[in-house]
Write an enzyme that holds these catalytic residues in place. Structure first.
Site, PDB file in Angstrom:
ATOM      1  N   HIS A  63       0.820  -1.213   0.000  1.00  0.00           N
ATOM      2  CA  HIS A  63       0.000   0.000   0.000  1.00  0.00           C
ATOM      3  C   HIS A  63       0.854   1.263   0.000  1.00  0.00           C
ATOM      4  O   HIS A  63       1.951   1.283   0.542  1.00  0.00           O
ATOM      5  CB  HIS A  63      -0.878   0.048   1.264  1.00  0.00           C
ATOM      6  N   LYS A  73       6.195   5.952   7.203  1.00  0.00           N
ATOM      7  CA  LYS A  73       5.616   5.060   8.224  1.00  0.00           C
ATOM      8  C   LYS A  73       6.725   4.537   9.114  1.00  0.00           C
ATOM      9  O   LYS A  73       7.780   4.114   8.615  1.00  0.00           O
ATOM     10  CB  LYS A  73       4.903   3.885   7.550  1.00  0.00           C
ATOM     11  N   TYR A 133       2.049   1.611  14.356  1.00  0.00           N
ATOM     12  CA  TYR A 133       2.865   2.472  13.500  1.00  0.00           C
ATOM     13  C   TYR A 133       2.368   3.898  13.471  1.00  0.00           C
ATOM     14  O   TYR A 133       1.194   4.178  13.660  1.00  0.00           O
ATOM     15  CB  TYR A 133       3.053   1.907  12.096  1.00  0.00           C
ATOM     16  N   ASP A 171      -6.369  -6.611  -1.862  1.00  0.00           N
ATOM     17  CA  ASP A 171      -4.930  -6.802  -2.023  1.00  0.00           C
ATOM     18  C   ASP A 171      -4.609  -7.932  -3.003  1.00  0.00           C
ATOM     19  O   ASP A 171      -3.626  -7.855  -3.750  1.00  0.00           O
ATOM     20  CB  ASP A 171      -4.272  -7.066  -0.668  1.00  0.00           C
TER      21      ASP A 171
HETATM   22  C1  LIG Z   1      -5.214   2.634   6.914  1.00  0.00           C
HETATM   23  C2  LIG Z   1      -6.472   3.099   7.670  1.00  0.00           C
HETATM   24  C3  LIG Z   1      -7.614   2.353   7.618  1.00  0.00           C
HETATM   25  N1  LIG Z   1      -8.733   2.768   8.269  1.00  0.00           N
HETATM   26  C4  LIG Z   1      -9.955   1.935   8.208  1.00  0.00           C
HETATM   27  C5  LIG Z   1     -10.469   1.669   6.808  1.00  0.00           C
HETATM   28  C6  LIG Z   1     -11.053   0.271   6.923  1.00  0.00           C
HETATM   29  O1  LIG Z   1     -12.389   0.362   7.400  1.00  0.00           O
HETATM   30  C7  LIG Z   1     -10.214  -0.403   7.995  1.00  0.00           C
HETATM   31  C8  LIG Z   1      -9.150  -1.338   7.433  1.00  0.00           C
HETATM   32  O2  LIG Z   1      -8.395  -0.604   6.477  1.00  0.00           O
HETATM   33  P1  LIG Z   1      -7.388  -1.331   5.498  1.00  0.00           P
HETATM   34  O3  LIG Z   1      -8.018  -2.549   4.931  1.00  0.00           O
HETATM   35  O4  LIG Z   1      -6.876  -0.318   4.516  1.00  0.00           O
HETATM   36  O5  LIG Z   1      -6.215  -1.765   6.510  1.00  0.00           O
HETATM   37  P2  LIG Z   1      -4.766  -2.341   6.141  1.00  0.00           P
HETATM   38  O6  LIG Z   1      -4.892  -3.296   5.006  1.00  0.00           O
HETATM   39  O7  LIG Z   1      -4.167  -2.797   7.378  1.00  0.00           O
HETATM   40  O8  LIG Z   1      -4.048  -1.039   5.568  1.00  0.00           O
HETATM   41  C9  LIG Z   1      -2.757  -0.690   5.974  1.00  0.00           C
HETATM   42  O9  LIG Z   1      -1.845  -1.631   5.410  1.00  0.00           O
HETATM   43  C10 LIG Z   1      -0.482  -1.364   5.675  1.00  0.00           C
HETATM   44  C11 LIG Z   1       0.336  -2.397   4.922  1.00  0.00           C
HETATM   45  C12 LIG Z   1      -0.095   0.023   5.391  1.00  0.00           C
HETATM   46  O10 LIG Z   1       1.015   0.315   4.911  1.00  0.00           O
HETATM   47  C13 LIG Z   1      -1.047   1.081   5.825  1.00  0.00           C
HETATM   48  O11 LIG Z   1      -0.701   2.336   5.285  1.00  0.00           O
HETATM   49  C14 LIG Z   1      -2.459   0.719   5.489  1.00  0.00           C
HETATM   50  O12 LIG Z   1      -2.643   0.819   4.083  1.00  0.00           O
HETATM   51  O13 LIG Z   1      -9.621   0.654   8.753  1.00  0.00           O
HETATM   52  C15 LIG Z   1      -8.742   3.921   9.009  1.00  0.00           C
HETATM   53  O14 LIG Z   1      -9.773   4.313   9.609  1.00  0.00           O
HETATM   54  N2  LIG Z   1      -7.604   4.680   9.079  1.00  0.00           N
HETATM   55  C16 LIG Z   1      -6.463   4.304   8.439  1.00  0.00           C
HETATM   56  O15 LIG Z   1      -5.411   5.009   8.541  1.00  0.00           O
END
Ligand SMILES: Cc1cn([C@H]2C[C@H](O)[C@@H](COP(=O)(O)OP(=O)(O)O[C@H]3O[C@@H](C)C(=O)[C@@H](O)[C@H]3O)O2)c(=O)[nH]c1=O
Length: 188
Positions: A63, A73, A133, A171
């Site tokens: 991501h 990060k 993080y 993903d």
């Molecule tokens: C990333 C993020 C997600 N969310 C919410 C959106 C969704 O409902 C839930 C899960 O989001 P995601 O599926 O995107 O979570 P995830 O797949 O864990 O996303 C993360 O992956 C890692 C590898 C990264 O590098 C991060 O920057 C971020 O992209 O959380 C937030 O509220 N704030 C945030 O900063």
């Protein structure tokens, strides 16, 4: 804290000191001045994230957020262990499309600093992983970009067999590196 550049030298591996005594230990887990001393110019951290993954082999990534919502990060694993990866997506970079990674665990206390201009992801090496993080930009879902975690053109060695890896639908269907029009440009 000891700060060591990885093979792509903008990605930093950080080893905080643990001061042990009869009660346990104390550790500074973030020190802005230590990052500035090694030339980190990624700006201030504005958001902290805490993520639980329940089983071994969960992949999150790869991501990134596009400018002007880019994020550096600073990651650590406080329960279990992960293999954490950064992929250089800075157009014109001599290491474009290459990756570096490190095992971060509750036990080794290592941290990875992933700058803007990199796609980031990790896989869990144990059940019940918790990752903390800090990021330098607020979450901006409209600016999210993804890259396929198992794209052979990138060739990340996730350190556990590919058959053991599971990703969510987003993903698993992410674009390949060959189809990426990177919003980041390498600056010397
Ligand atoms: C990333 C993020 C997600 N969310 C919410 C959106 C969704 O409902 C839930 C899960 O989001 P995601 O599926 O995107 O979570 P995830 O797949 O864990 O996303 C993360 O992956 C890692 C590898 C990264 O590098 C991060 O920057 C971020 O992209 O959380 C937030 O509220 N704030 C945030 O900063």
């Amino acid at each position: 804290m000891q700060i060591t550049p990885l093979a792509i030298s903008d990605v930093l591996l950080i080893a905080p000191v643990r001061h042990g005594d009869e009660r346990g230990w104390f550790s500074e887990t973030f020190r802005q001045s230590a990052l500035e001393e090694v030339g980190f110019k990624g700006g201030a951290f504005v958001q902290d994230n805490h993520v639980r993954s329940t089983t071994r082999g969960v992949v999150r990534g790869l991501h990134f957020q596009k400018p002007p919502h880019g994020q550096a990060k600073l990651l650590r694993c406080v329960r279990g262990a992960i293999f954490d990866v950064a992929v250089d997506i800075r157009a014109g970079s001599p290491t474009y499309g290459q990756w570096v990674g490190a095992e971060l665990s509750a036990e080794n206390a290592l941290q990875l600093l992933v700058p803007e201009g990199f796609a980031h992801g990790y896989c869990t090496l144990t059940d019940e992983c918790e990752v903390l993080y800090k990021v330098t930009g607020y979450y901006a879902p409209q600016a999210e970009g993804t890259l396929r975690f198992n794209d052979p053109a990138i060739g990340v060695d996730w350190t556990i067999p590919g058959a053991d890896l599971t990703a969510n639908a987003r993903d698993a269907a992410a674009p390949l590196l060959a189809d990426l029009v990177s919003p980041y440009v390498y600056e010397t």
